[in-house]
Design a protein around this motif. Structure first.
Motif, PDB file in Angstrom:
ATOM      1  N   GLN B 144      22.624  46.911  32.525  1.00 14.32           N
ATOM      2  CA  GLN B 144      23.269  46.685  33.818  1.00 14.32           C
ATOM      3  C   GLN B 144      23.469  45.193  34.088  1.00 14.32           C
ATOM      4  N   ILE B 145      24.626  44.863  34.663  1.00 13.61           N
ATOM      5  CA  ILE B 145      24.829  43.496  35.121  1.00 13.61           C
ATOM      6  C   ILE B 145      24.214  43.377  36.509  1.00 13.61           C
ATOM      7  N   GLN B 146      23.350  42.385  36.702  1.00 17.80           N
ATOM      8  CA  GLN B 146      22.685  42.228  37.998  1.00 17.80           C
ATOM      9  C   GLN B 146      23.655  41.694  39.045  1.00 17.80           C
ATOM     10  N   THR B 147      23.210  41.742  40.307  1.00 20.06           N
ATOM     11  CA  THR B 147      24.067  41.199  41.367  1.00 20.06           C
ATOM     12  C   THR B 147      24.209  39.688  41.170  1.00 20.06           C
ATOM     13  N   PHE B 148      25.378  39.172  41.553  1.00 18.55           N
ATOM     14  CA  PHE B 148      25.662  37.761  41.329  1.00 18.55           C
ATOM     15  C   PHE B 148      25.020  36.885  42.400  1.00 18.55           C
TER      16      PHE B 148
END
Lengths: 320, 221
Positions: B144-148
């Motif tokens: 998963q790409i984490q929140t920016f």
């Protein structure tokens, strides 16, 4: 080093490639003949791969005294790249990292180093390094990393990749150190004969399948491989192999028989690699490499045919 | 102590250095490309020397080098990755590499309110350089790409003329995972997507979500 036989073989291949290339280009630019453009594109890509193969092999042969080493290095690079593709498409876990490092940096170069040093001299080590020592080392190293999830599956995948891409393929350059009485210094031509027949067989099976194909062998794995294509391919590859007997140490019948075996093994290789690809849900091993089929897609049949070709030739001609 | 940045602005270079540095940087780029087996795709986007912010998912320490190496050399010469100081200052090899790929090293432990990294980055790029950054902050272990983090938003707000180019990096976390120091030469894929901008009056969270989706979307193209 380039005698009449080698020249005729290489010259014949170049002539065929030239014809095939011009045919491919003609097909590409004549749209209204009712041939699927994707098929033409695949045909042209395959021809390009052949030119590359042919050029690299010829260049390696032409290096004179260094040609054997150069050829082995070429096969090492192909193995290395194929293994990259194989492992890239195989899900591994963090715990496999160190084992993979050994596989890429130690076992693969070592296997080819043995081929350079001479398979006849280091025959035992050549045949056991990967199937025994790497086989034992990999699970031990993965276990030490402390992750037991799907352990056997992960280990088996790494072992399979190393066996197919490195061990089996390394039998092809090993042909160069076969000591066949009366055939000294001509092994390069035998290797060329082998690679040529495997590649021809791929095409012939495909062509026969397109022409006559009715009964698909395993639709879930490869919808284009049919019994008609398989049998037609084996028959025509044997004929061509027999017709090229003069390039080899075999007589006509031996050449036909060995070519038939090459054809069957080539088919087996293509089928097996298709099954792996289906399981991973990809079309080509080169999916991560834009615009190309993968290296592994081109050499799967060579990987399967090489050990058998090597052993048969050795069994027939090399005194034990 | 204010936020520290590596002083590698080209004006400080001696006259003979640029050419030798160009050579080492080309060499480093080639090695990085070969080692990571990176193929590069440009989707609805072309390599260009206009000032850009390349923002990508962060999975490996190799990310910044490989993304930088994926650019054509004339673009690469004008592009500077933002990288973690505590990693790239450790040891002579890393220091040399960071200098070669012209990194802006940011000390993540030493961020002050009045010396925000965004201001430092803007000061460093001036009207010339493009920048590579990883808005997730730290490398993530999961798929998963984490929140920016909000840096990208403030960058876009202060310099609305910068093109924001989403980049997706695939498989590099397997080449060099977290905590490992020896890379395994698998194949990876770098995908550049269409440039985006901060919309008029767009809220911070909306923008950051949109930017994250722009990166995520490239994975499946």
């Amino acid at each position: 080093m380039f005698d009449v036989r080698t020249l005729s073989l290489v010259g014949g291949v170049l002539a065929i490639l030239l014809v095939a290339t011009s045919l491919g280009q003609r097909l590409k630019y004549s749209r209204d003949i009712g041939i699927n453009p994707a098929l033409v594109e695949a045909f042209n890509l395959r021809i390009r791969a052949w030119w590359l193969m042919c050029t690299v092999l010829a260049a390696a042969f032409l290096l004179g005294p260094a040609s054997r080493v150069a050829t082995v290095i070429v096969f090492f690079l192909i193995s290395f790249w194929a293994l990259r593709e194989f492992i890239t498409l195989t899900p591994t876990r963090l715990g496999d990292h160190r084992a993979l490092f050994w596989v890429f940096i130690v076992f693969t170069p070592l296997q080819y180093l043995i081929v350079v040093l001479g398979v006849e001299t280091y025959g035992l080590l050549f045949s056991v390094l990967i199937p025994v020592y790497a086989f034992l080392f990999i699970p031990a190293r993965v276990a030490m990393a402390g992750d037991y999830k799907r352990f056997l599956e992960r280990v088996a995948k790494i072992q399979a990749g190393l066996m197919i891409c490195v061990y089996c393929l390394s039998y092809a350059p090993a042909i160069l150190s076969l000591q066949i009485p009366g055939f000294e210094g001509q092994q390069a031509r035998l290797l060329f004969f082998f690679v040529l027949l495997v590649q021809l067989n791929d095409v012939l099976q495909f062509a026969w399948g397109k022409l006559l194909g009715r009964s698909v062998i395993a639709p879930a794995i490869s919808p284009s491989r049919t019994w008609e294509g398989f049998l037609g391919g084996v028959a025509s590859t044997s004929l061509i192999g027999a017709a090229l007997w003069w390039a080899t140490p075999f007589d006509v019948w031996q050449a036909a028989g060995i070519s038939a075996v090459i054809a069957v093994m080539g088919f087996a290789g293509g089928m097996t690699m298709s099954a792996i690809k289906r399981d991973r849900g990809v079309e080509d091993y080169g999916t991560l490499v834009v615009g190309h089929g993968g290296v592994l897609d081109r050499i799967d049949s060579i990987c399967f045919a090489a050990p058998v070709f090597y052993h048969l030739t050795r069994f027939l001609f090399v005194a034990p | 102590m204010p936020l520290t940045l590596e002083a590698t602005s080209p004006s400080l270079q001696l006259p003979w250095e640029p050419s030798s540095r160009k050579m080492t940087s080309t060499l480093l780029a080639i090695v990085a490309r070969i080692l990571s087996g990176a193929s590069v795709r440009w989707i609805d986007c072309q390599p260009d020397t206009v000032q850009r912010v390349y923002f990508a998912n962060h999975t490996s320490h190799l990310d910044s080098i490989v993304l930088w190496a994926s650019l054509p050399s004339h673009v690469r010469a004008l592009t500077r990755p933002v990288a973690a100081k505590e990693y790239w200052e450790k040891g002579a090899v890393r220091r040399f590499m960071a200098r070669t790929f012209n990194a802006m090293l940011i000390d993540r432990k030493d961020i002050k309110v009045h010396q925000s990294p965004v201001d430092m980055i803007l000061g460093q790029i001036g009207q010339k350089y493009s920048v590579i950054l990883f808005p997730e902050g730290s490398r993530n272990a999961e798929e998963q790409i984490q929140t920016f983090k909000s840096g990208l938003y403030y960058l876009a707000k202060k310099r609305p003329d910068l093109e924001l180019v989403p980049v997706h990096i695939e498989n590099l976390n397997r080449v060099l995972p977290r905590g490992e120091f020896l890379p395994v030469p698998l194949l990876s894929l770098v995908t550049f997507g269409p440039p985006m901008y901060l919309e008029q009056g767009e809220a911070k969270n909306d923008f950051l979500t949109r930017a994250r989706d722009a990166v995520k979307r490239l994975k499946d193209l």
